[in-house]
Design a protein around this motif. Structure first.
Motif, PDB file in Angstrom:
ATOM      1  N   THR A 196       0.865  -1.173   0.000  1.00  0.00           N
ATOM      2  CA  THR A 196       0.000   0.000   0.000  1.00  0.00           C
ATOM      3  C   THR A 196       0.905   1.226   0.000  1.00  0.00           C
ATOM      4  OG1 THR A 196      -0.148   0.518   2.368  1.00  0.00           O
ATOM      5  CG2 THR A 196      -1.467  -1.342   1.573  1.00  0.00           C
ATOM      6  N   THR A 197       0.307   2.392   0.112  1.00  0.00           N
ATOM      7  CA  THR A 197       1.112   3.613   0.126  1.00  0.00           C
ATOM      8  C   THR A 197       2.109   3.617   1.271  1.00  0.00           C
ATOM      9  OG1 THR A 197      -0.771   4.828  -0.788  1.00  0.00           O
ATOM     10  CG2 THR A 197       1.005   6.140   0.179  1.00  0.00           C
ATOM     11  N   ILE A 198       1.688   3.095   2.432  1.00  0.00           N
ATOM     12  CA  ILE A 198       2.532   3.197   3.626  1.00  0.00           C
ATOM     13  C   ILE A 198       2.919   1.846   4.220  1.00  0.00           C
ATOM     14  CG2 ILE A 198       1.548   5.446   4.230  1.00  0.00           C
ATOM     15  CD1 ILE A 198      -0.105   3.989   6.375  1.00  0.00           C
ATOM     16  N   ALA A 199       2.448   0.756   3.658  1.00  0.00           N
ATOM     17  CA  ALA A 199       2.733  -0.562   4.236  1.00  0.00           C
ATOM     18  C   ALA A 199       3.138  -1.556   3.155  1.00  0.00           C
ATOM     19  CB  ALA A 199       1.522  -1.085   4.997  1.00  0.00           C
ATOM     20  N   LYS A 200       4.047  -2.455   3.533  1.00  0.00           N
ATOM     21  CA  LYS A 200       4.490  -3.512   2.634  1.00  0.00           C
ATOM     22  C   LYS A 200       4.351  -4.845   3.372  1.00  0.00           C
ATOM     23  CE  LYS A 200       5.843  -0.123  -0.064  1.00  0.00           C
ATOM     24  NZ  LYS A 200       5.063   0.911   0.636  1.00  0.00           N
ATOM     25  N   PHE A 201       3.876  -5.872   2.646  1.00  0.00           N
ATOM     26  CA  PHE A 201       3.596  -7.174   3.250  1.00  0.00           C
ATOM     27  C   PHE A 201       4.436  -8.251   2.568  1.00  0.00           C
ATOM     28  CE2 PHE A 201       0.028  -4.407   3.897  1.00  0.00           C
ATOM     29  CZ  PHE A 201      -0.439  -4.700   5.167  1.00  0.00           C
ATOM     30  N   PHE A 202       5.157  -9.037   3.369  1.00  0.00           N
ATOM     31  CA  PHE A 202       6.080 -10.050   2.858  1.00  0.00           C
ATOM     32  C   PHE A 202       5.817 -11.394   3.514  1.00  0.00           C
ATOM     33  CE2 PHE A 202       8.158  -5.930   2.824  1.00  0.00           C
ATOM     34  CZ  PHE A 202       8.738  -5.849   1.569  1.00  0.00           C
ATOM     35  N   ILE A 203       6.259 -12.446   2.841  1.00  0.00           N
ATOM     36  CA  ILE A 203       6.323 -13.778   3.438  1.00  0.00           C
ATOM     37  C   ILE A 203       7.771 -14.221   3.395  1.00  0.00           C
ATOM     38  CG2 ILE A 203       5.644 -16.192   3.250  1.00  0.00           C
ATOM     39  CD1 ILE A 203       3.011 -15.313   2.108  1.00  0.00           C
ATOM     40  N   LEU A 204       8.283 -14.664   4.543  1.00  0.00           N
ATOM     41  CA  LEU A 204       9.676 -15.089   4.627  1.00  0.00           C
ATOM     42  C   LEU A 204       9.876 -16.465   3.994  1.00  0.00           C
ATOM     43  CD1 LEU A 204      10.696 -13.920   8.223  1.00  0.00           C
ATOM     44  CD2 LEU A 204      11.120 -12.792   6.036  1.00  0.00           C
TER      45      LEU A 204
END
Length: 671
Positions: free
Chosen positions: A321-329
């Motif tokens: 998103t504009t202010i958040a990033k989502f990852f999977i390790l």
């Protein structure tokens, strides 16, 4: 003979001109700087001289009247509204490092100094304000903060084999210096020099957080690219990238590189203006950048250089998103949520809420069992969004902290006048409700409801007491007298009145709609407190601090801090405060309430600045949580030391690849 007389006449006329307009003697200083700037604008690799900038700054003589007016504005604002004015006099709690200070007394004392230049006086004010280590309290005289000073290299700290060192993170001029150890700076041990500089910063009451801020690292831009972040998000503040004129024109570095080879070099500051507005003389400069003039509009001159993009080896991005990033390790069971800010564009506020929820939904769909919440380098922003993120993961939790404000003769009048004009006691402005059209799904209903709530419950004044409620009764305050109460505390040796404790009546505008969007009715995530850990570099400030502290204090989420000084505990968040207010916003709200027109308050109202200055202060303070583990009287969060439970340090790999650090944290602390 005639030639001699002509020369004599020329000298006489020159002397007369000098005596009639002595200020013109200073015009040369900024004129020289202006000529060099014109040359440097044609070639971005050319820098203006440190000595030219200094000479221009010092060409403006100290004006006693201007100084007195500036101090008067600062003092009356602080005495009327600064919530930490008394607490700033208290000695720091163990774990913090700052100087107890009587701001009003110290501001007065500046006027007794025998200043020669305006520059020294104004920078002394800025330094004095910085001593509070309150990042929400700031004073920047625009006149002396329009240039950036760049060493064209950046530094970071590692702990390897139980030894902490300073290394070169990046170097625009000589790539061979990268990862070399910096043993000395200007002939002194490097860590000692960095600490000395870091302790001039106001960014945190924790010296370890200030140390981190003085160094460089990586962050994510809006596109989701991992890029270098000197000074946290490339904001001036790091040792090698500043916005205040350094004392020396250059810095000498002593290095130890591969195979124990030694190297020493001196690097000049690359000095560039942040604004493209032109000037030709000291008078031009003073009128354009120093004196208040609303008719002058500034244009940016920021350099646009394509940043280097760093790769990550142990994760994949699944949503952004504009202010958040989502990852999977790479362990395929741990998700990472990187929150770089809590401040989306206002027009995208509600959309950002949906987007953040979509990010967590993506992790859930991928079967993520554990969460690393990385809040490093987060300046904060919206309290509403902070509440939403807490609700999202803990929907049965009240995310609010108790707040109060200082009660003075002036703030008391502001409460009465703003409340007398309020429409929020029993109703909201229904004219702001958008038509109920094109509603075809649960999401569209929720979006319409949230956007409507966001508009109709917007509060026009922070002094409107109907926008707050009593946390003990869960009902809004009905009178100003009830809101003000009778609360006097001894802080910093001074008896000071404060309002009753309050929380935001509309949970900062969204109330039940926050719960609606957060899945309170539609969906609840299965992650529990033990499945999460908060990771920061200590610089998780303002509303970010509210997220971290609420989750840690009320929901028992573990915390881990990265960096700082070896073997010294490090805070996991900074400057929680309550609300910052800019001086222009204060004046606007006092004007709207009719206080500026009230002649009986003339001696209390802070006059407008005669100079261009950025001035902000902390209006509200948050109180610590009282629970079974903390049975003492509520303390003010800003002055309560909260070290992280766990600690990690960077190495040459994790400094540039945070996924390596995330995976290490997950393996050691979440299994």
């Amino acid at each position: 003979m005639k030639s001699t007389l002509n020369i004599l006449y020329i000298l006489i006329f020159a002397l007369i001109a000098f005596l009639l307009d002595p200020c013109d003697a200073n015009d040369d200083a900024c004129g020289i700087l202006a000529n060099n700037l014109k040359r440097s604008n044609k070639d971005p690799n050319i820098s203006v001289k440190h000595s030219d900038v200094q000479a221009c700054f010092e060409s403006f003589p100290y004006d006693k009247n201007l100084a007195e007016k500036t101090i008067e504005t600062l003092k009356k604002t602080l005495q009327g509204f600064y919530v930490f004015l008394s607490e700033a006099k208290e000695q720091p709690r163990q774990g913090f490092s700052f100087t107890a200070i009587d701001l009003v007394k110290e501001l007065d004392s500046l006027l007794s100094n025998n200043y020669k230049t305006d520059y020294q006086f104004m920078t002394d004010i800025a330094s004095l304000i910085s001593e509070t280590k309150d990042a929400h309290l700031s004073f920047y005289p625009f006149c002396y903060f329009i240039f950036t000073y760049n060493q064209q290299l950046s530094l970071y700290s590692t702990v390897i084999n139980d030894k902490q060192v300073i290394n070169i993170f990046a170097d625009e001029i000589d790539k061979n210096t990268i990862d070399c150890e910096v043993t000395h700076i200007d002939g002194r041990p490097s860590i000692e020099v960095i600490k000395e500089f870091a302790d001039t910063l106001s960014i945190s009451k924790d010296s370890g957080v200030r140390f981190n801020f003085a160094l460089s690292g990586v962050t994510f831009n809006k596109n989701g690219d991992l890029i270098e972040s000197p000074g946290i998000n490339k904001l001036p503040g790091s040792f090698t990238f500043r916005q205040q004129l350094p004392k020396q024109s250059s810095v000498e570095y002593s290095l130890k590189c591969a195979n124990d080879t030694s190297k020493k070099f001196t690097r000049e500051w690359k000095i560039r203006p942040e604004l493209s507005n032109t000037f030709n003389t000291s008078k031009d400069y003073w009128n354009t950048f120093c004196l208040l003039n609303d008719s002058i509009v500034f244009t940016s001159n920021a350099e646009t250089v394509a940043p280097k993009i760093y790769n990550m080896s142990e994760c994949k991005m699944v949503y952004k998103t504009t202010i958040a990033k989502f990852f999977i390790l790479s362990d395929n069971k741990t998700g990472v949520v990187v929150l770089t800010s809590v401040f989306p564009p206002d027009s995208y506020f509600v959309n950002e809420m949906f987007e953040i929820q979509n990010g967590f939904n993506s992790l859930e769909k991928e079967g993520v069992k554990k969460l690393v919440l990385d809040f490093s380098g987060n300046w904060g922003g919206s309290v509403e969004l902070a509440f939403f993120i807490v609700y999202l993961l803990f929907p049965e939790t009240d995310p609010s902290f108790n707040l109060d404000m200082v009660v003075t003769e002036l703030s008391r009048e502001a409460f009465f006048q703003a409340t007398s004009q309020s429409v929020h006691e029993d109703f909201v402005d229904t004219s702001l409700i958008f038509p109920f059209v094109n509603i075809s799904s649960k999401e569209s209903i929720a979006r319409w409801a949230a956007e409507t709530a966001y508009r109709v419950t917007t509060i026009s004044s922070v002094f409107d007491i109907f926008s707050y409620k009593n946390p003990a009764t869960n009902d809004h305050f009905h009178t100003v007298e009830e809101f003000i109460g009778n609360n006097t505390y001894l802080r910093g040796g001074t008896s000071t009145r404060y309002t009753s404790k309050f929380v935001n009546r509309y949970s900062e505008r969204l109330s039940i709609f926050i719960q609606l969007l957060s899945g309170y009715f539609f969906n609840m995530y299965e992650w529990k407190s033990d499945d999460m850990i908060i990771l920061t570099d200590g610089f998780c400030g303002s509303s970010c601090s509210l997220i971290a502290q609420r989750m840690a204090l009320n929901n028992n989420v573990s915390t881990v801090a990265v960096g700082g000084y070896k073997d010294t505990p490090l805070s996991y968040s900074s400057f929680p405060a309550g609300q910052v207010l800019k001086f222009e916003e204060l004046i606007s709200q006092l004007d709207a309430a009719g206080l500026l027109q009230n002649e009986t308050l003339a001696d209390l109202i802070p006059p407008l600045f005669l100079i261009r200055a950025l001035f902000g202060f902390t209006l509200k303070e948050n109180y610590d949580v009282v629970n079974k583990d903390n049975l003492n009287q509520e303390g003010v969060l800003e002055f309560t030391y909260k070290p992280a439970e766990h600690r990690f340090y960077l190495d040459e790999i994790s400094a540039r690849d945070p996924s390596v650090l995330w995976l290490k944290v997950a393996k050691e602390l979440l299994n």
